[in-house]
Scaffold this motif. Structure first.
Motif, PDB file in Angstrom:
ATOM      1  N   ILE A  27      87.494  39.462 -62.280  1.00  0.00           N
ATOM      2  CA  ILE A  27      87.362  38.323 -61.360  1.00  0.00           C
ATOM      3  C   ILE A  27      88.620  37.476 -61.505  1.00  0.00           C
ATOM      4  O   ILE A  27      88.967  37.086 -62.635  1.00  0.00           O
ATOM      5  CB  ILE A  27      86.138  37.463 -61.725  1.00  0.00           C
ATOM      6  CG1 ILE A  27      84.866  38.305 -61.729  1.00  0.00           C
ATOM      7  CG2 ILE A  27      86.009  36.261 -60.789  1.00  0.00           C
ATOM      8  CD1 ILE A  27      83.688  37.604 -62.423  1.00  0.00           C
ATOM      9  N   ILE A  28      89.324  37.200 -60.412  1.00  0.00           N
ATOM     10  CA  ILE A  28      90.534  36.379 -60.473  1.00  0.00           C
ATOM     11  C   ILE A  28      90.358  35.178 -59.546  1.00  0.00           C
ATOM     12  O   ILE A  28      90.110  35.356 -58.342  1.00  0.00           O
ATOM     13  CB  ILE A  28      91.795  37.167 -60.029  1.00  0.00           C
ATOM     14  CG1 ILE A  28      91.842  38.555 -60.690  1.00  0.00           C
ATOM     15  CG2 ILE A  28      93.064  36.352 -60.317  1.00  0.00           C
ATOM     16  CD1 ILE A  28      92.055  38.588 -62.178  1.00  0.00           C
ATOM     17  N   GLY A  29      90.431  33.985 -60.126  1.00  0.00           N
ATOM     18  CA  GLY A  29      90.353  32.773 -59.308  1.00  0.00           C
ATOM     19  C   GLY A  29      91.753  32.176 -59.187  1.00  0.00           C
ATOM     20  O   GLY A  29      92.390  31.936 -60.213  1.00  0.00           O
ATOM     21  N   VAL A  30      92.213  31.956 -57.973  1.00  0.00           N
ATOM     22  CA  VAL A  30      93.588  31.451 -57.780  1.00  0.00           C
ATOM     23  C   VAL A  30      93.584  30.094 -57.082  1.00  0.00           C
ATOM     24  O   VAL A  30      92.917  29.930 -56.049  1.00  0.00           O
ATOM     25  CB  VAL A  30      94.442  32.433 -56.943  1.00  0.00           C
ATOM     26  CG1 VAL A  30      95.896  31.933 -56.840  1.00  0.00           C
ATOM     27  CG2 VAL A  30      94.431  33.821 -57.571  1.00  0.00           C
ATOM     28  N   TRP A  31      94.289  29.140 -57.705  1.00  0.00           N
ATOM     29  CA  TRP A  31      94.529  27.846 -57.048  1.00  0.00           C
ATOM     30  C   TRP A  31      95.829  28.009 -56.279  1.00  0.00           C
ATOM     31  O   TRP A  31      96.900  28.050 -56.865  1.00  0.00           O
ATOM     32  CB  TRP A  31      94.617  26.759 -58.109  1.00  0.00           C
ATOM     33  CG  TRP A  31      94.797  25.369 -57.580  1.00  0.00           C
ATOM     34  CD1 TRP A  31      94.382  24.893 -56.355  1.00  0.00           C
ATOM     35  CD2 TRP A  31      95.432  24.275 -58.245  1.00  0.00           C
ATOM     36  NE1 TRP A  31      94.707  23.580 -56.233  1.00  0.00           N
ATOM     37  CE2 TRP A  31      95.345  23.157 -57.371  1.00  0.00           C
ATOM     38  CE3 TRP A  31      96.040  24.103 -59.474  1.00  0.00           C
ATOM     39  CZ2 TRP A  31      95.879  21.913 -57.702  1.00  0.00           C
ATOM     40  CZ3 TRP A  31      96.561  22.861 -59.825  1.00  0.00           C
ATOM     41  CH2 TRP A  31      96.474  21.770 -58.939  1.00  0.00           C
ATOM     42  N   ASN A  32      95.699  28.150 -54.960  1.00  0.00           N
ATOM     43  CA  ASN A  32      96.863  28.516 -54.158  1.00  0.00           C
ATOM     44  C   ASN A  32      97.728  27.320 -53.804  1.00  0.00           C
ATOM     45  O   ASN A  32      97.703  26.826 -52.689  1.00  0.00           O
ATOM     46  CB  ASN A  32      96.393  29.229 -52.871  1.00  0.00           C
ATOM     47  CG  ASN A  32      96.123  30.695 -53.154  1.00  0.00           C
ATOM     48  OD1 ASN A  32      96.987  31.365 -53.757  1.00  0.00           O
ATOM     49  ND2 ASN A  32      94.953  31.180 -52.819  1.00  0.00           N
ATOM     50  N   VAL A  33      98.512  26.905 -54.771  1.00  0.00           N
ATOM     51  CA  VAL A  33      99.474  25.819 -54.534  1.00  0.00           C
ATOM     52  C   VAL A  33     100.874  26.378 -54.798  1.00  0.00           C
ATOM     53  O   VAL A  33     101.005  27.502 -55.285  1.00  0.00           O
ATOM     54  CB  VAL A  33      99.207  24.638 -55.494  1.00  0.00           C
ATOM     55  CG1 VAL A  33      97.903  23.959 -55.158  1.00  0.00           C
ATOM     56  CG2 VAL A  33      99.198  25.114 -56.942  1.00  0.00           C
ATOM     57  N   GLY A  34     101.886  25.591 -54.426  1.00  0.00           N
ATOM     58  CA  GLY A  34     103.258  26.011 -54.726  1.00  0.00           C
ATOM     59  C   GLY A  34     103.580  27.326 -54.036  1.00  0.00           C
ATOM     60  O   GLY A  34     103.002  27.681 -53.006  1.00  0.00           O
ATOM     61  N   SER A  35     104.442  28.088 -54.649  1.00  0.00           N
ATOM     62  CA  SER A  35     104.839  29.368 -54.036  1.00  0.00           C
ATOM     63  C   SER A  35     105.196  30.372 -55.144  1.00  0.00           C
ATOM     64  O   SER A  35     105.401  29.998 -56.290  1.00  0.00           O
ATOM     65  CB  SER A  35     106.070  29.145 -53.139  1.00  0.00           C
ATOM     66  OG  SER A  35     107.123  28.640 -53.963  1.00  0.00           O
ATOM     67  N   GLY A  36     105.234  31.634 -54.726  1.00  0.00           N
ATOM     68  CA  GLY A  36     105.597  32.692 -55.666  1.00  0.00           C
ATOM     69  C   GLY A  36     104.388  33.228 -56.411  1.00  0.00           C
ATOM     70  O   GLY A  36     103.237  32.853 -56.151  1.00  0.00           O
ATOM     71  N   SER A  37     104.668  34.113 -57.377  1.00  0.00           N
ATOM     72  CA  SER A  37     103.552  34.724 -58.131  1.00  0.00           C
ATOM     73  C   SER A  37     102.973  33.681 -59.096  1.00  0.00           C
ATOM     74  O   SER A  37     103.694  32.796 -59.564  1.00  0.00           O
ATOM     75  CB  SER A  37     104.051  35.967 -58.880  1.00  0.00           C
ATOM     76  OG  SER A  37     105.207  35.635 -59.615  1.00  0.00           O
ATOM     77  N   PRO A  38     101.674  33.811 -59.388  1.00  0.00           N
ATOM     78  CA  PRO A  38     100.990  32.766 -60.148  1.00  0.00           C
ATOM     79  C   PRO A  38     101.319  32.783 -61.641  1.00  0.00           C
ATOM     80  O   PRO A  38     101.653  33.821 -62.211  1.00  0.00           O
ATOM     81  CB  PRO A  38      99.512  33.072 -59.937  1.00  0.00           C
ATOM     82  CG  PRO A  38      99.443  34.497 -59.602  1.00  0.00           C
ATOM     83  CD  PRO A  38     100.735  34.851 -58.922  1.00  0.00           C
ATOM     84  N   VAL A  39     101.190  31.590 -62.218  1.00  0.00           N
ATOM     85  CA  VAL A  39     101.083  31.513 -63.686  1.00  0.00           C
ATOM     86  C   VAL A  39      99.614  31.797 -63.982  1.00  0.00           C
ATOM     87  O   VAL A  39      98.727  31.182 -63.380  1.00  0.00           O
ATOM     88  CB  VAL A  39     101.466  30.109 -64.201  1.00  0.00           C
ATOM     89  CG1 VAL A  39     101.171  29.989 -65.693  1.00  0.00           C
ATOM     90  CG2 VAL A  39     102.936  29.830 -63.914  1.00  0.00           C
ATOM     91  N   MET A  40      99.367  32.720 -64.868  1.00  0.00           N
ATOM     92  CA  MET A  40      97.987  33.162 -65.073  1.00  0.00           C
ATOM     93  C   MET A  40      97.528  32.897 -66.498  1.00  0.00           C
ATOM     94  O   MET A  40      98.317  32.966 -67.447  1.00  0.00           O
ATOM     95  CB  MET A  40      97.878  34.666 -64.765  1.00  0.00           C
ATOM     96  CG  MET A  40      96.461  35.195 -64.708  1.00  0.00           C
ATOM     97  SD  MET A  40      96.493  36.912 -64.148  1.00  0.00           S
ATOM     98  CE  MET A  40      94.747  37.158 -63.836  1.00  0.00           C
TER      99      MET A  40
END
Ligand code: HGY
Ligand code: MN
Ligand code: MN
Length: 411
Positions: free
Chosen positions: A64-77
């Motif tokens: 399960i991956i929850g992403v806070w879609n802010v900023g740009s580019g690949s996520p810090v995880m």
């Protein structure tokens, strides 16, 4: 942003709410991977992710991956696991997932938007206790195990992994391997005695030791316990006992970081008056040094052949997991170390004795871990405990580390 702090009570409340799912005597949890209890835990965490407005995806092995879609580019995880062993504690894995949610909630409430998306992962079957190998979900996430192979793995209690995913409603459709994150950092309890013994509050984890898991099946001949002379027996349980003792003595002989564990033994027909027909046992052998780990495996294989001949039994070995030692990215390790110091804590560099999802994610992006103390070094035990102050402070190190990772160019 360096003055931002997480709400420690909120983190603790979530940890306790998750712990209330599948509680066991002594205050811990039994939430074996892909059981109904695991489903209940997953459902609760997904609800919390949606409450935070994260975009939630489930991949083909149930990560399960929850992403806070802010900023740009690949996520810090960040992230970890919520499956437990049968005698699990409240914090193993759960802390890493829930601290990740707390980091995002803190930034949202402060109106701070990082320049990259922030993601929290709940990886399937990190423990490997029901479906081997351990760290299964994160291994598939990075492409270290094919989806087909993973879905066909059989649980120790019978079901096929793919069928269990479907049964609990977590057979997702996001393909694996997934796109690598920009960087990954996992907050986890140490699960050992080192930090407490050194009176150091946090660990900047440098890597994970090598892991060798094998299942040894020993086939003898069932016979009458009363009438069969000792010289005529083909008793697999004698081999189990000798192999277990050999592993124990090998670990003491090697010293250093060498550890050996026989955690699971099954005997058939397992009756008081029958010399057993068959026995299976698990061999968990680990070392930070790959050469020593290989040498230990070689010695053990040689001993098994010898003892099997002596007892007149046959043996077969199945590899359940084999991971070489992993070295994390020094840049990320140093960011963890820096923020621990900045926040006024003592911290030390240290390897991990336990396996973690971070060791798999390290294959595809700069990765490290943060360790909190474990009281009396206990883990995989209902009495597992980390103080609320350490949980909160660890999550604050995670918060600052993730913010720094978002601004770090690793190219
Ligand atoms: O086995 C381990 O080290 C981890 O708890 N899966
Ligand atoms: Mn864990
Ligand atoms: Mn564990």
């Amino acid at each position: 942003m360096s003055t931002l702090r997480i709400d420690g009570q909120r983190l603790l409340d979530r940890i306790m709410a998750l712990a209330a799912i599948s509680p066991i005597e002594g205050g811990g949890n039994c939430r074996l991977a892909l059981t109904d209890e695991d489903k209940d835990g997953r459902d609760l965490v997904v609800t919390w992710m949606k409450d935070l407005g994260l975009s939630v995806s489930v991949d083909v092995v149930g990560n399960i991956i929850g992403v806070w879609n802010v900023g740009s580019g690949s996520p810090v995880m960040t992230g970890s696991h919520i499956d437990t062993v049968r005698t699990g504690g409240k914090y193993d894995g759960n802390l890493g997932v829930l601290a990740g949610l707390q980091v995002i909630e803190t930034l949202q409430q402060a109106g701070v938007t990082p320049q990259r998306p922030f993601a929290v992962g709940v990886f399937t079957d990190e423990e490997g206790a029901r479906f081997a190998p351990d760290m299964l979900g994160s291994l598939v996430f990075v492409g270290g195990l094919s989806v087909e192979e993973a879905l066909d793995i059989q649980a120790i209690d019978g079901p096929r992994l793919g069928d269990e995913l479907t049964r609990i409603g977590y057979a997702g459709n996001t393909p694996c391997p997934q796109t690598p994150p920009h960087a990954f950092v996992e907050l986890h309890i140490e699960q050992g005695p080192l930090l407490e013994a050194n009176d150091v509050r946090f660990g900047a984890v440098t890597g994970v030791q090598g892991i060798s898991w094998q299942e040894l099946t020993i086939t003898g001949q069932s016979n009458h316990a009363g009438t069969t002379p000792m010289r005529l027996r083909k008793d697999p349980v004698v081999v189990v006992a000798e192999v277990a003792k050999f592993l124990h003595d090998l670990a003491l002989r090697y010293g250093g970081n060498q550890v050996c564990t026989v955690g699971k033994i099954d005997v058939h027909p397992s009756l008081i008056n029958v010399v057993a027909a068959k026995a299976t046992m698990t061999l968990d052998v680990r070392n930070t040094d790959e050469q020593l780990l290989k040498q230990a495996e070689h010695e053990i294989a040689h001993f098994i052949t010898e003892i099997a001949q002596r007892e007149g039994v046959t043996t077969s070995v199945r590899t359940l997991a084999r991971f070489e030692p992993v070295q994390f990215d020094q840049r990320v390790i140093d960011i963890v170390h820096h923020h621990a110091i900045e926040l006024g804590h003592t911290v030390q560099y240290m390897p991990s004795g336990a396996g973690h999802d971070a060791q798999m994610i390290a294959r595809v992006c700069p990765t490290a871990m943060i360790f909190t103390q474990s009281k009396d070094g206990l883990s995989h035990n209902p009495a597992e405990y980390t103080s609320p102050e350490d949980l909160e402070a660890g999550a604050n190190i995670l918060l600052q580390t993730m913010l720094t990772l978002a601004e770090t160019d690793f190219s």
